[in-house]
Structure formats: C-alpha cells, structure tokens
Design a protein around this motif. Structure first.
Motif, PDB file in Angstrom:
ATOM      1  N   HIS A 323       0.834  -1.215   0.000  1.00  0.00           N
ATOM      2  CA  HIS A 323       0.000   0.000   0.000  1.00  0.00           C
ATOM      3  C   HIS A 323       0.865   1.260   0.000  1.00  0.00           C
ATOM      4  CE1 HIS A 323      -3.129   2.838   1.133  1.00  0.00           C
ATOM      5  NE2 HIS A 323      -2.345   3.248   2.116  1.00  0.00           N
ATOM      6  N   PRO A 324       0.527   2.266  -0.817  1.00  0.00           N
ATOM      7  CA  PRO A 324      -0.463   2.245  -1.906  1.00  0.00           C
ATOM      8  C   PRO A 324       0.131   1.640  -3.170  1.00  0.00           C
ATOM      9  CG  PRO A 324       0.404   4.453  -1.614  1.00  0.00           C
ATOM     10  CD  PRO A 324       1.095   3.604  -0.591  1.00  0.00           C
ATOM     11  N   ILE A 325      -0.652   0.837  -3.868  1.00  0.00           N
ATOM     12  CA  ILE A 325      -0.163   0.022  -4.980  1.00  0.00           C
ATOM     13  C   ILE A 325       0.408   0.860  -6.129  1.00  0.00           C
ATOM     14  CG2 ILE A 325      -0.892  -1.593  -6.805  1.00  0.00           C
ATOM     15  CD1 ILE A 325      -2.781  -2.847  -4.707  1.00  0.00           C
ATOM     16  N   ASN A 326      -0.256   1.932  -6.516  1.00  0.00           N
ATOM     17  CA  ASN A 326       0.139   2.687  -7.715  1.00  0.00           C
ATOM     18  C   ASN A 326       1.127   3.827  -7.442  1.00  0.00           C
ATOM     19  OD1 ASN A 326      -1.593   1.084  -9.274  1.00  0.00           O
ATOM     20  ND2 ASN A 326      -3.349   2.375  -8.762  1.00  0.00           N
ATOM     21  N   GLN A 327       1.701   3.840  -6.243  1.00  0.00           N
ATOM     22  CA  GLN A 327       2.656   4.912  -5.926  1.00  0.00           C
ATOM     23  C   GLN A 327       4.010   4.328  -5.532  1.00  0.00           C
ATOM     24  OE1 GLN A 327       1.061   7.805  -3.135  1.00  0.00           O
ATOM     25  NE2 GLN A 327      -1.000   7.610  -4.014  1.00  0.00           N
ATOM     26  N   ARG A 328       5.064   5.097  -5.864  1.00  0.00           N
ATOM     27  CA  ARG A 328       6.422   4.633  -5.555  1.00  0.00           C
ATOM     28  C   ARG A 328       6.681   4.702  -4.053  1.00  0.00           C
ATOM     29  NH1 ARG A 328      11.126   6.942  -9.251  1.00  0.00           N
ATOM     30  NH2 ARG A 328       9.960   5.677 -10.748  1.00  0.00           N
ATOM     31  N   GLU A 329       6.236   5.807  -3.445  1.00  0.00           N
ATOM     32  CA  GLU A 329       6.453   5.999  -1.992  1.00  0.00           C
ATOM     33  C   GLU A 329       5.411   5.202  -1.206  1.00  0.00           C
ATOM     34  OE1 GLU A 329       6.185   9.481   1.360  1.00  0.00           O
ATOM     35  OE2 GLU A 329       6.352  10.104  -0.728  1.00  0.00           O
ATOM     36  N   LYS A 330       5.869   4.291  -0.335  1.00  0.00           N
ATOM     37  CA  LYS A 330       4.961   3.453   0.438  1.00  0.00           C
ATOM     38  C   LYS A 330       4.643   4.086   1.792  1.00  0.00           C
ATOM     39  CE  LYS A 330       4.842   0.653  -2.884  1.00  0.00           C
ATOM     40  NZ  LYS A 330       3.627   0.621  -3.710  1.00  0.00           N
ATOM     41  N   HIS A 331       3.380   3.930   2.236  1.00  0.00           N
ATOM     42  CA  HIS A 331       2.918   4.558   3.477  1.00  0.00           C
ATOM     43  C   HIS A 331       3.164   3.649   4.686  1.00  0.00           C
ATOM     44  CE1 HIS A 331      -0.179   7.066   0.967  1.00  0.00           C
ATOM     45  NE2 HIS A 331       1.082   7.337   0.663  1.00  0.00           N
ATOM     46  N   VAL A 332       3.303   4.293   5.836  1.00  0.00           N
ATOM     47  CA  VAL A 332       3.536   3.554   7.084  1.00  0.00           C
ATOM     48  C   VAL A 332       2.192   3.191   7.717  1.00  0.00           C
ATOM     49  CG1 VAL A 332       4.554   3.668   9.403  1.00  0.00           C
ATOM     50  CG2 VAL A 332       5.712   4.773   7.467  1.00  0.00           C
ATOM     51  N   LEU A 333       2.056   1.940   8.185  1.00  0.00           N
ATOM     52  CA  LEU A 333       0.853   1.493   8.887  1.00  0.00           C
ATOM     53  C   LEU A 333       1.163   1.368  10.371  1.00  0.00           C
ATOM     54  CD1 LEU A 333      -0.338  -1.361   6.460  1.00  0.00           C
ATOM     55  CD2 LEU A 333      -1.057   1.018   6.449  1.00  0.00           C
ATOM     56  N   TYR A 334       0.312   1.949  11.213  1.00  0.00           N
ATOM     57  CA  TYR A 334       0.530   1.849  12.657  1.00  0.00           C
ATOM     58  C   TYR A 334      -0.668   1.155  13.319  1.00  0.00           C
ATOM     59  CZ  TYR A 334      -2.516   5.985  13.002  1.00  0.00           C
ATOM     60  OH  TYR A 334      -3.571   6.858  12.919  1.00  0.00           O
ATOM     61  N   PRO A 335      -0.423   0.378  14.400  1.00  0.00           N
ATOM     62  CA  PRO A 335      -1.513  -0.399  15.009  1.00  0.00           C
ATOM     63  C   PRO A 335      -2.364   0.417  15.986  1.00  0.00           C
ATOM     64  CG  PRO A 335       0.552  -0.903  16.107  1.00  0.00           C
ATOM     65  CD  PRO A 335       0.878   0.083  15.036  1.00  0.00           C
ATOM     66  N   VAL A 336      -3.676   0.149  15.957  1.00  0.00           N
ATOM     67  CA  VAL A 336      -4.613   0.706  16.946  1.00  0.00           C
ATOM     68  C   VAL A 336      -5.314  -0.495  17.586  1.00  0.00           C
ATOM     69  CG1 VAL A 336      -6.666   2.127  17.326  1.00  0.00           C
ATOM     70  CG2 VAL A 336      -4.976   2.837  15.621  1.00  0.00           C
ATOM     71  N   GLU A 337      -5.101  -0.697  18.871  1.00  0.00           N
ATOM     72  CA  GLU A 337      -5.676  -1.873  19.542  1.00  0.00           C
ATOM     73  C   GLU A 337      -7.193  -1.734  19.700  1.00  0.00           C
ATOM     74  OE1 GLU A 337      -4.953  -4.664  23.499  1.00  0.00           O
ATOM     75  OE2 GLU A 337      -3.905  -2.743  23.336  1.00  0.00           O
ATOM     76  N   ILE A 338      -7.885  -2.829  19.392  1.00  0.00           N
ATOM     77  CA  ILE A 338      -9.363  -2.849  19.541  1.00  0.00           C
ATOM     78  C   ILE A 338      -9.673  -3.388  20.941  1.00  0.00           C
ATOM     79  CG2 ILE A 338     -11.536  -3.775  18.632  1.00  0.00           C
ATOM     80  CD1 ILE A 338      -9.938  -4.166  15.924  1.00  0.00           C
ATOM     81  N   THR A 339     -10.145  -2.514  21.810  1.00  0.00           N
ATOM     82  CA  THR A 339     -10.373  -2.904  23.218  1.00  0.00           C
ATOM     83  C   THR A 339     -11.826  -2.747  23.661  1.00  0.00           C
ATOM     84  OG1 THR A 339      -9.765  -0.666  23.901  1.00  0.00           O
ATOM     85  CG2 THR A 339      -8.012  -2.335  23.928  1.00  0.00           C
ATOM     86  N   ASP A 340     -12.633  -2.019  22.865  1.00  0.00           N
ATOM     87  CA  ASP A 340     -13.990  -1.687  23.319  1.00  0.00           C
ATOM     88  C   ASP A 340     -15.076  -2.612  22.783  1.00  0.00           C
ATOM     89  OD1 ASP A 340     -13.591  -0.830  20.769  1.00  0.00           O
ATOM     90  OD2 ASP A 340     -14.647   1.078  20.983  1.00  0.00           O
TER      91      ASP A 340
END
Length: 581
Positions: A323-340
């Motif tokens: 991600h993103p597939i059509n771009q050279r620069e790739k984005h950073v994914l960060y985690p959000v914990e599901i607690t609720d």
C-alpha cells in the motif's frame, strides 16, 4: 418547543429462533461447509404514549440479532426487519432541528438501539428501506386515511437522516449499501465476490430472489440438455472463470458467479434501498469487520485500515505490491488496539415469549381477527388497550368468544364455559333458557374483568408453566415406546395421537379431542427448533408457517420489482419528452 411526554418503550417479545437456509442455495455451497441454519434472537419493540389518559401504541419494530455464536456470514449482524408507525404522536410540532417531533423521537429510538447493539459487540446493521404495498400493513393494522404510504426514496432518506445523526455521535463508523459492499471490488479490496459472503436474513429480499434465480438457471440448464442446439447462453466456461480471477473452476463456482451476476443485475437499480451500517471498522483488504486484535491504520490515507491477518500478508508482499499500490512511496501502517468490543454478544435480558408477537403475521392476524384497528384515534386507544391486555394475560382467549347455541359474541364475564371441552361457551341468555342441560359436562361461570384482573401474577405464571409441561409431555409421548411409562399422562397423550389417526369427524367437523390435539401441535410447532422433530405433523405445520412467510416475501419482492419497472418507465418517458422539446 414543547417536549414529548408520557412515552413508554417496551420490549414485548425476545425469543431465540433458528433460520433455515433455503435448499437450492445450500446445494451450491455444500462443499464449502456453508451453515444449514443460523441461530438468532427475534425482538419486538413498541412505543406507547399516554394520550387523553390512555396508552396508545404509536411505533413498533421487529429485529433479528445474530450474535457472536452465529456462524459466518451472519456473525455479529443485526437486521432491522420491519418498522411501522401511526400518526397520533402528541404534540404535532417541529423539533429544534426543524423535523417533526415524532420523527426526532423515532430517530432517537433507533439511534439508541444501534448504540446498545454496538456496546454489546455487534459489528453491523442492515436495513431494507421498503415501504409496504398499497393496502397492506407491516405491524399495526389499518392505518389512518390521512397517513399516506411513504415512497421508497422518502423512506430511504428518513433512515439516512437518522444514520447521519448516529455517525455524528460516533455510533456508526461507516455507511454503504449492500451492492457496493458485496458485489463490487474497488480500490485495494481483495475480498472474493461470492454469494457465501452475503448476510442471510429471515424475510430479506435477496435470499428469496436467489432461490427464484437458481430455479430459473436450472430450468435453462435442463432446456439445454433437452435441446443442445438451443439458443440459450452456455454456463460460464473455465476460461471465463480464470479471466474473472477465480481459482476454483468447479461447476458450483460457476453457479455462484452466475448467481452473483444475476443478483447484481436485479439489485443494482435499487441498491440505495439496501443500507449497510458498519458499527465497527471494516478491513480494506478482506472486508471483515474488525472486533479483536489490532487494526493497522495508514498514516496518510484517511480510509485505509487492515486487520492483523491482512497486515501479515501485506508484510510478505513485494515492495511494489504494498500500500499504496500505484505509488512509488509506500505509506507507514501503525496499530490501533481494539479494546472496546466485547468478546460475547450474549443478551443479559430474560427470554420474553409471546404467542401474539411471535411473528409479524401472528400479531397482524390477532388485530385483523378482532378488528384492532388504528384508523381513528378512538379505535387506536381501544386496540392498544386490548394489545396490552393480551400482553399481560397470555393465557386469555385471543379472539372474541361466541355462544355455541345462538352464535352471538359473549361479552367478558357474561357467559358460561365447559371445563372439559376446550371450545364450548354459552351466553347468559341461552344458559337461563335451558340451564345447560343439553351439554353433558358441567358449565362454570366466566370470570368477570375485575376477577380476571384480580388473578395475581403467580397464578398466570402457573398456567403458563402447566402449558409448557404439557408441551414437554407432547415431545416425550411422541418418542416414548414403553407400554408402562412412568409419566402419568403419557398414555393420555398417546391416546390422543391414536384418536387423531382413527377419528372420522376431525377438528373441521367439530371433534373436541381433535381440536385439543391440533391446538397443542400448533403451539409446539411455533416454538420447535429441532430439524428432525418426532412430534406428529410438526414438520408439516412448520412448513405451512414457512410457506405463509414465503408468500408474504414473494408479494413484497414482486411489488418492489413492479415499482422499479414503473420508475424506469417514468424516467424513460421524461427523457423522451425532453428530446421532443
């Protein structure tokens, strides 16, 4: 703006049910271990308002809750099955928001219910914005003449206005429609387009439409076998399956793809009427609603988030496919914990059984049979009082009692009843003429309204308990093979079964024993959840109830298709006029 007063919301029915998957659809996915049935909780919620000292029923909804214990694709889903209202809300003014005060209140009820579902751990809600057919009613029988039947676009906007409010309150996470969610893959979505992903609800549009389409496809296939030189289209080829990105090249896979194509063609013109409400976040890749673990959110893209499973797959991909597939620069994914989100959606409220609210048809039949109408305020008051009476007195007779001699209606507390025969009543005037000597059993006086009200809660519960014991005995007797059974009344019930086989008069001819047996069998069939039940006629009675439901659903689907044809004709006519001008 004056506020609405004396409002009471009541859950009048809350029972566990099972929804059986239709056979033709099941055959396509038999190799995929598709569930044969889905357990759910059916609920009925009514709104009452005290008007001129009387509580009047103004609004009602039937709901289906498929919990965390339910199998995929129905897991953690809610279906808002039917909503109905009558125009007697007080005061008839506008709220601060500019909408009618009744609309504001009804919206708040639905928003409150969605919030309640979200807190319990449900992931999505589904709404089919389908107005009733002209002359038909959903829940409340016989609407006032001044109340016009809402058109589908107005009804849809009514629901969407409510959902926009819920979005502002962070109850609703995302809004889409059934077609866009399941029939098309956009952007970076990698979910398979298959009918096995479609949520399967009782009385919904697509399950019935799918059965019709599968039957139609079978007839076409049979026609091709009889006449190989026919002009009908061939079944989807393996080459076409490969071209559409399908790895499974079996016959059932081609049927699934063809079914989705045909269903898509049917649903697409009215896709906006099938509203999908996401109460939890949806994975961009696999489209699963995330209820545990982490959701991996993109630091730059607003609507990109994936589940733990898809994140692991993402990390193993080549750099250019990330991600993103059509771009050279790739984005950073960060985690959000599901607690609720709770792990279990179990309802803490007790089971509330009501024979009269068990199905929408059962309640409508009660109202139609007793003329509990809502076309005037005076009648709405009487009807609501009688609905409440039946609600608080579940063992009271559902329909008006008539005299077996003169066939006139008997007013409450003004007649005599046989304690042996279940359907023998005589009015006071007929009883005074002959003193009941024409009947072989002793007649006892009907209890008055005051006497009935004086019966305490424990006495009513005892009668309900006795009825349940009788139904348990019915199940036992149908399986018992012992000649000397320890159950004292087992032989009596077996005797009823034998009588039912041998009787020439039958219930239709007035046989008292047959009537008694049919009453018990019908009560059992309504509550029975066993697919292989041994109680006589249980399967036939359940099939009869299912057929009634199917007929109602078919009428509803046919009316929707007719409405779509009329809409298309109007659009074509308008475009033709513009060209002429």
């Amino acid at each position: 703006v004056p506020g609405a007063e004396a409002l009471v919301i009541r859950v009048v029915s809350s029972v566990d049910k099972k929804l059986e998957v239709k056979q033709r659809f099941l055959e396509i996915f038999q190799e995929d271990n598709y569930p044969t049935e889905f357990p759910y909780k059916s609920k009925v919620v009514l709104l009452f308002q005290k008007i001129e000292g009387v509580e009047v029923c103004l609004f009602g909804m039937y709901i289906q809750e498929f919990g965390s214990e339910c199998a995929f694709p129905n897991q953690r889903r809610v279906y808002l099955s039917y909503v109905d209202s009558v125009k007697y809300f007080r005061p008839e003014v506008k709220a601060v928001t500019g909408e009618a005060l009744c609309t504001f209140v009804y919206h708040e009820i639905l928003i409150g219910y969605l919030e309640y579902c979200k807190k319990r751990g449900f992931a999505s809600c589904y709404i089919w914005a389908c107005p009733p057919l002209k002359g038909e009613d959903y829940i409340l029988y016989c609407h006032p003449e001044i109340q016009k039947t809402t058109k589908s676009d107005k009804l849809r906007e009514w629901y969407l206005a409510m959902l926009r409010k819920a979005s502002k309150e962070n109850i609703v996470v995302d809004l889409t429609n059934f077609y866009d969610n399941f029939f098309v893959t956009t952007g970076e979505c990698k979910a398979k387009v298959t009918a096995a992903r479609l949520p399967y609800f009782d009385g919904d549009y697509w399950p019935g439409a799918a059965e019709d389409l599968i039957n139609q496809l079978r007839q076409e296939e049979d026609g091709r076998k009889l006449n190989k030189k026919g002009t009908t289209k061939k079944t989807i080829t393996k080459r076409a399956l490969k071209a559409s990105g399908q790895s499974d090249l079996s016959a059932n896979a081609s049927k699934d793809l063809l079914l989705m194509h045909k269903l898509g063609e049917t649903i697409c013109p009215m896709k906006e009427d099938f509203i999908m409400v996401h109460l939890q976040h949806c994975c961009t890749h696999c489209c699963i609603l995330m209820v545990s673990g982490n959701r991996w959110v993109c630091s730059q893209c607003k609507n990109f988030q994936i589940c733990d499973k898809c994140y692991e797959i993402e990390q193993k991909r080549e750099e250019r496919e990330r991600h993103p597939i059509n771009q050279r620069e790739k984005h950073v994914l960060y985690p959000v914990e599901i607690t609720d989100v709770p792990t279990d959606t179990k309802d803490k409220d007790e089971i509330l059984e009501s024979e009269f609210f068990d199905t929408r048809q059962a309640f409508l039949s009660l109202c139609q049979g007793n003329h509990y109408q809502y076309d005037t305020l005076r009648r709405a008051k009487h009807s609501s009082m009688m609905v409440l009476y039946h609600l608080h007195n579940p063992t009271a007779p559902a329909f008006v009692t008539t005299c077996n001699v003169c066939h006139l209606d008997i007013e409450t507390g003004q007649g005599w009843r046989c304690e042996v025969c279940p359907d023998y009543d005589v009015c006071n005037s007929c009883y005074q003429k002959d003193g009941g000597i024409d009947h072989p059993h002793k007649l006892t006086n009907h209890p008055s309204m005051a006497e009935r009200d004086a019966q305490n809660k424990e006495a009513r519960q005892l009668r309900v308990l006795q009825l349940r014991k009788m139904l348990d005995l019915l199940v036992h007797a149908s399986q018992c093979r012992s000649a000397h059974c320890q159950y004292p009344n087992c032989r009596k019930v077996k005797g009823l079964f034998r009588h039912g086989i041998q009787c020439k008069t039958r219930a239709s001819g007035g046989c008292v024993l047959c009537k008694k047996m049919w009453y018990l069998l019908q009560l059992h069939a309504r509550a029975c959840k066993e697919s292989e039940c041994h109680v006589p006629c249980c399967r036939d009675l359940k099939e009869h109830l299912r057929r009634l439901q199917q007929q109602s659903d078919s009428r509803r689907r046919a009316a929707v298709m007719e409405m779509m044809r009329q809409r298309a004709a109007e659009v074509a006519a308008n475009s033709g006029q513009k060209i002429e001008v």
